[in-house]
Design a protein around this motif. Structure first.
Motif, PDB file in Angstrom:
ATOM      1  N   LEU A 121       0.864  -1.255  -0.029  1.00 37.37           N
ATOM      2  CA  LEU A 121      -0.011  -0.007   0.083  1.00 37.37           C
ATOM      3  C   LEU A 121       0.885   1.232   0.161  1.00 37.37           C
ATOM      4  N   VAL A 122       0.599   2.165  -0.869  1.00 39.07           N
ATOM      5  CA  VAL A 122       1.174   3.419  -0.817  1.00 39.07           C
ATOM      6  C   VAL A 122       0.133   4.428  -0.526  1.00 39.07           C
ATOM      7  N   LEU A 123       0.679   5.217   0.411  1.00 43.37           N
ATOM      8  CA  LEU A 123      -0.464   6.058   1.054  1.00 43.37           C
ATOM      9  C   LEU A 123      -0.114   7.335   1.242  1.00 43.37           C
ATOM     10  N   ASP A 124      -0.601   8.271   0.811  1.00 43.43           N
ATOM     11  CA  ASP A 124      -0.133   9.747   0.610  1.00 43.43           C
ATOM     12  C   ASP A 124      -1.266  10.567   1.747  1.00 43.43           C
ATOM     13  N   GLU A 125      -0.314  10.855   2.842  1.00 43.01           N
ATOM     14  CA  GLU A 125      -1.100  11.637   3.991  1.00 43.01           C
ATOM     15  C   GLU A 125      -2.762  10.900   4.216  1.00 43.01           C
ATOM     16  N   PRO A 126      -2.551   9.549   4.684  1.00 42.82           N
ATOM     17  CA  PRO A 126      -3.617   8.692   4.735  1.00 42.82           C
ATOM     18  C   PRO A 126      -4.609   9.191   6.107  1.00 42.82           C
ATOM     19  N   PHE A 127      -3.858  10.000   6.836  1.00 42.02           N
ATOM     20  CA  PHE A 127      -4.500  10.425   8.272  1.00 42.02           C
ATOM     21  C   PHE A 127      -5.258  11.867   8.250  1.00 42.02           C
ATOM     22  N   GLU A 128      -4.788  12.484   7.217  1.00 45.06           N
ATOM     23  CA  GLU A 128      -5.264  13.985   6.784  1.00 45.06           C
ATOM     24  C   GLU A 128      -6.886  14.105   7.073  1.00 45.06           C
ATOM     25  N   ALA A 129      -7.389  15.050   7.832  1.00 47.84           N
ATOM     26  CA  ALA A 129      -8.778  15.114   8.049  1.00 47.84           C
ATOM     27  C   ALA A 129      -9.479  13.922   8.790  1.00 47.84           C
ATOM     28  N   ILE A 130      -8.907  12.702   9.224  1.00 51.07           N
ATOM     29  CA  ILE A 130      -9.148  12.112   9.892  1.00 51.07           C
ATOM     30  C   ILE A 130      -9.500  12.249  11.625  1.00 51.07           C
ATOM     31  N   ASP A 131     -10.423  11.810  12.124  1.00 47.69           N
ATOM     32  CA  ASP A 131     -10.786  11.973  13.418  1.00 47.69           C
ATOM     33  C   ASP A 131      -9.941  10.961  14.164  1.00 47.69           C
ATOM     34  N   PRO A 132      -9.701  11.233  15.535  1.00 50.57           N
ATOM     35  CA  PRO A 132      -8.998  10.129  16.206  1.00 50.57           C
ATOM     36  C   PRO A 132      -9.494   8.943  16.314  1.00 50.57           C
ATOM     37  N   VAL A 133     -10.672   8.741  16.497  1.00 49.44           N
ATOM     38  CA  VAL A 133     -11.390   7.126  16.506  1.00 49.44           C
ATOM     39  C   VAL A 133     -10.958   6.597  15.229  1.00 49.44           C
ATOM     40  N   SER A 134     -11.339   7.065  14.111  1.00 49.82           N
ATOM     41  CA  SER A 134     -11.247   6.539  12.767  1.00 49.82           C
ATOM     42  C   SER A 134      -9.400   6.300  12.627  1.00 49.82           C
ATOM     43  N   ALA A 135      -8.593   7.447  13.027  1.00 51.37           N
ATOM     44  CA  ALA A 135      -7.317   7.217  12.868  1.00 51.37           C
ATOM     45  C   ALA A 135      -6.822   5.998  13.437  1.00 51.37           C
ATOM     46  N   ARG A 136      -7.381   5.707  14.743  1.00 48.83           N
ATOM     47  CA  ARG A 136      -6.907   4.533  15.394  1.00 48.83           C
ATOM     48  C   ARG A 136      -7.425   3.340  14.736  1.00 48.83           C
ATOM     49  N   THR A 137      -8.462   3.106  14.124  1.00 48.87           N
ATOM     50  CA  THR A 137      -9.063   2.241  13.568  1.00 48.87           C
ATOM     51  C   THR A 137      -8.279   1.727  12.294  1.00 48.87           C
ATOM     52  N   ILE A 138      -7.668   2.998  11.413  1.00 50.73           N
ATOM     53  CA  ILE A 138      -6.680   2.801  10.207  1.00 50.73           C
ATOM     54  C   ILE A 138      -5.547   2.284  10.719  1.00 50.73           C
ATOM     55  N   ALA A 139      -5.038   2.818  11.778  1.00 51.91           N
ATOM     56  CA  ALA A 139      -3.784   2.409  12.247  1.00 51.91           C
ATOM     57  C   ALA A 139      -3.649   0.911  12.600  1.00 51.91           C
ATOM     58  N   ASP A 140      -4.780   0.583  13.350  1.00 50.63           N
ATOM     59  CA  ASP A 140      -4.786  -0.947  13.578  1.00 50.63           C
ATOM     60  C   ASP A 140      -5.036  -1.816  12.250  1.00 50.63           C
ATOM     61  N   ILE A 141      -5.664  -1.381  11.069  1.00 49.29           N
ATOM     62  CA  ILE A 141      -5.951  -2.146  10.033  1.00 49.29           C
ATOM     63  C   ILE A 141      -4.438  -2.333   9.379  1.00 49.29           C
ATOM     64  N   LEU A 142      -3.918  -1.018   9.253  1.00 50.70           N
ATOM     65  CA  LEU A 142      -2.616  -0.897   8.463  1.00 50.70           C
ATOM     66  C   LEU A 142      -1.404  -1.865   9.430  1.00 50.70           C
ATOM     67  N   GLY A 143      -1.562  -1.822  10.591  1.00 51.89           N
ATOM     68  CA  GLY A 143      -0.657  -2.613  11.562  1.00 51.89           C
ATOM     69  C   GLY A 143      -0.852  -4.212  11.328  1.00 51.89           C
ATOM     70  N   GLY A 144      -2.104  -4.568  11.279  1.00 50.62           N
ATOM     71  CA  GLY A 144      -2.478  -5.814  10.836  1.00 50.62           C
ATOM     72  C   GLY A 144      -2.082  -6.406   9.711  1.00 50.62           C
ATOM     73  N   PHE A 145      -2.069  -5.502   8.514  1.00 53.50           N
ATOM     74  CA  PHE A 145      -1.600  -5.765   7.134  1.00 53.50           C
ATOM     75  C   PHE A 145      -0.278  -6.088   7.128  1.00 53.50           C
ATOM     76  N   VAL A 146       0.430  -5.129   7.780  1.00 50.68           N
ATOM     77  CA  VAL A 146       2.097  -5.433   7.979  1.00 50.68           C
ATOM     78  C   VAL A 146       2.294  -6.570   8.682  1.00 50.68           C
ATOM     79  N   ARG A 147       1.859  -6.944   9.653  1.00 48.03           N
ATOM     80  CA  ARG A 147       2.110  -8.086  10.558  1.00 48.03           C
ATOM     81  C   ARG A 147       1.747  -9.449   9.797  1.00 48.03           C
ATOM     82  N   ASP A 148       0.841  -9.486   8.753  1.00 46.71           N
ATOM     83  CA  ASP A 148       0.631 -10.626   8.073  1.00 46.71           C
ATOM     84  C   ASP A 148       1.439 -10.646   6.828  1.00 46.71           C
ATOM     85  N   GLY A 149       2.403  -9.847   6.666  1.00 44.99           N
ATOM     86  CA  GLY A 149       3.346  -9.779   5.548  1.00 44.99           C
ATOM     87  C   GLY A 149       3.281  -8.724   4.567  1.00 44.99           C
TER      88      GLY A 149
END
Length: 274
Positions: free
Chosen positions: A180-208
């Motif tokens: 995934l190549v993401l340019d400013e993925p957290f811009e305009a994102i609220d803190p709750v959604s930012a945490r969700t996106i970070a968790d999704i991306l973290g899981g994606f990386v942990r899975d390779g």
């Protein structure tokens, strides 16, 4: 000006692009990557390897060449010189194969915003060659995970800036890419959604999976990323594990040290309450 500009004018030796050893092949390799806009050099013979399974921060001041570099690395903008490989595939020799393996969230992405969120995801999945059943299942999963299920039938044109960013991210991941190549993925994102996106991306990386994340928020990069590259004036200043690049400092301080603290300015004495 780029060094390559001199070589174009003075017949200096060309940059030799050598593909990395397959044994330790990075997810993305860039060699001698160069781009001009007129006589202005936006990216200057950039060499960079993005390790597989990394959350890689790509940072620099405004106008540093970040978006131009990422656009060339993902097949959205053809370089004037240099080569890029994604999963060992030469981007500009086999663009279709490369695009099947990547998901991209460009900055200021224009969407088909007269479609609803559900329709946009369905269109994107079908365009990727996915079957309707898989598209429907993944669309539902993504809309729920990103907090968009209640607005799935609303036109994207009526979404807020944060909702638009989230539906664009959903479009980038629906085909389950390798990187995934993401340019400013957290811009305009609220803190709750930012945490969700970070968790999704973290899981994606942990899975390779591999994530390249461009951001101006150094705290976000330092908190989420394990590797980082700092670019300024189209040239790479530092790259490697975040701890090594930071060199005992917080990443923001190290960034300012490398790129410079900005122009001198006088005190704005008029900018005071009367």
């Amino acid at each position: 000006m780029c060094d390559i500009l001199s070589s174009m004018d003075n017949d200096a030796p060309d940059v030799v692009a050598t593909m990395p050893d397959n044994v330790s092949q990075p997810m993305i390799s860039m060699r001698g990557l160069t781009k001009f806009f007129g006589r202005m050099c936006a990216v200057n013979q950039l060499n960079l390897d993005i390790p597989r399974g990394s959350m890689y921060g790509f940072v620099g001041p405004n106008g540093a060449g970040k978006t131009t570099t990422l656009s060339m690395a993902t097949g959205m903008l053809k370089p004037d010189a240099g080569q890029v490989w994604v999963t060992g595939i030469d981007v500009w020799q086999n663009l279709t194969a490369v695009k099947a393996r990547i998901g991209v969230l460009p900055d200021r992405l224009r969407l088909f915003d007269r479609l609803s969120g559900q329709e946009l995801l369905t269109y994107t999945g079908l365009l990727r060659g996915m079957d309707k059943t898989t598209v429907a299942q993944r669309s539902g999963d993504l809309l729920t995970a990103l907090g968009l299920a209640d607005d799935a039938r609303k036109a994207v044109a009526d979404y807020s800036a944060g909702m638009t960013k989230k539906i664009a991210l959903a479009c980038a991941v629906i085909h389950a890419p390798d990187v995934l190549v993401l340019d400013e993925p957290f811009e305009a994102i609220d803190p709750v959604s930012a945490r969700t996106i970070a968790d999704i991306l973290g899981g994606f990386v942990r899975d390779g999976g591999t994530v390249i994340l461009s951001s101006h928020v150094m705290d976000t990069v330092q908190r989420l990323c394990d590797h980082v590259a700092i670019i300024a004036h189209g040239s790479l200043l530092a790259a490697g594990p975040v701890k090594d690049v930071a060199a005992g400092m917080d990443l923001e301080s190290r960034f300012i040290q490398l790129v410079g603290g900005g122009p001198e300015h006088g005190e704005l004495t008029w900018l005071r309450p009367s």
